[in-house]
Design a protein around this motif. Structure first.
Motif, short mmCIF file in Angstrom:
data_model
loop_
_atom_site.label_atom_id
_atom_site.label_comp_id
_atom_site.label_asym_id
_atom_site.label_seq_id
_atom_site.Cartn_x
_atom_site.Cartn_y
_atom_site.Cartn_z
N LEU A 11 -9.88 -1.78 -9.92
CA LEU A 11 -10.32 -2.21 -8.59
C LEU A 11 -9.17 -2.82 -7.80
O LEU A 11 -8.99 -2.54 -6.61
CB LEU A 11 -11.46 -3.22 -8.71
N LEU A 12 -8.37 -3.65 -8.47
CA LEU A 12 -7.23 -4.28 -7.79
C LEU A 12 -6.19 -3.25 -7.36
O LEU A 12 -5.70 -3.28 -6.23
CB LEU A 12 -6.61 -5.34 -8.69
N ARG A 13 -5.86 -2.33 -8.26
CA ARG A 13 -4.85 -1.32 -7.91
C ARG A 13 -5.35 -0.40 -6.80
O ARG A 13 -4.62 -0.11 -5.86
CB ARG A 13 -4.47 -0.51 -9.15
N LEU A 14 -6.58 0.08 -6.93
CA LEU A 14 -7.13 0.96 -5.90
C LEU A 14 -7.24 0.22 -4.57
O LEU A 14 -6.99 0.80 -3.51
CB LEU A 14 -8.48 1.50 -6.35
N GLY A 15 -7.60 -1.05 -4.62
CA GLY A 15 -7.67 -1.85 -3.39
C GLY A 15 -6.32 -1.96 -2.72
O GLY A 15 -6.21 -1.86 -1.49
N ARG A 16 -5.25 -2.15 -3.52
CA ARG A 16 -3.91 -2.22 -2.93
C ARG A 16 -3.47 -0.88 -2.37
O ARG A 16 -2.87 -0.81 -1.30
CB ARG A 16 -2.90 -2.70 -3.97
N ILE A 17 -3.74 0.17 -3.10
CA ILE A 17 -3.32 1.50 -2.65
C ILE A 17 -4.00 1.88 -1.35
O ILE A 17 -3.36 2.39 -0.43
CB ILE A 17 -3.59 2.56 -3.74
N THR A 18 -5.31 1.62 -1.26
CA THR A 18 -6.07 2.03 -0.08
C THR A 18 -6.12 0.97 1.02
O THR A 18 -6.51 1.26 2.14
CB THR A 18 -7.51 2.40 -0.46
N GLY A 19 -5.76 -0.27 0.67
CA GLY A 19 -5.88 -1.36 1.64
C GLY A 19 -7.32 -1.81 1.83
O GLY A 19 -7.65 -2.47 2.81
N ASP A 20 -8.19 -1.50 0.88
CA ASP A 20 -9.62 -1.82 0.96
C ASP A 20 -9.86 -3.23 0.44
O ASP A 20 -9.78 -3.49 -0.76
CB ASP A 20 -10.41 -0.80 0.14
#
Length: 129
Positions: A11-20
């Motif tokens: 969740l943290l990595r995907l949040g950083r990648i997408t800016g979500d």
């Protein structure tokens, strides 16, 4: 690693990648839910502690522009992959570059001038990361 710690990191990595921000908040929530247990028995929560460290650590954002199958792009990727870069967010875009590849590196709250070529990217990474 437990399912919870893997979920937190994802969740943290995907949040950083997408800016979500919602993904980032969800990942932070999972980490917070287990920090008390991790404080009492850290050896049993190593992956969760890694997610916590990732959440608090500085972000290094590298955007590569150019053809994915180009030699310059492969060289830039190799230069990045030879280094351990905690907090790395790596992105790719094909438009905007006629030939070769360009890397834009943002770290410590600032974006550096674009690096064109492997040697220039390596200098930027050596000075920044």
């Amino acid at each position: 690693p437990s399912g919870n710690s893997v979920a937190a990191m994802d969740l943290l990595r995907l949040g950083r990648i997408t800016g979500d921000e919602e993904l980032l908040a969800a990942g932070a929530g999972v980490v917070r839910a287990f920090l008390g247990s991790a404080a009492r028995q850290p050896a049993g929560y190593l992956q969760m502690l890694m997610a916590h460290d990732y959440r608090l650590g500085a972000e290094v954002r590298i955007t590569l522009a150019g053809r994915k199958d180009g030699g310059e792009m492969r060289g830039m990727l190799a230069a990045i992959h030879r280094r351990f870069i905690p907090g790395l967010v790596l992105r790719h875009e094909e438009e905007g570059v006629a030939q070769g590849a360009v890397a834009r590196v943002c770290a410590r709250g600032a974006c550096l001038p674009p690096a064109s070529g492997v040697a220039q990217l390596e200098r930027v990474l050596d000075e920044t990361v």
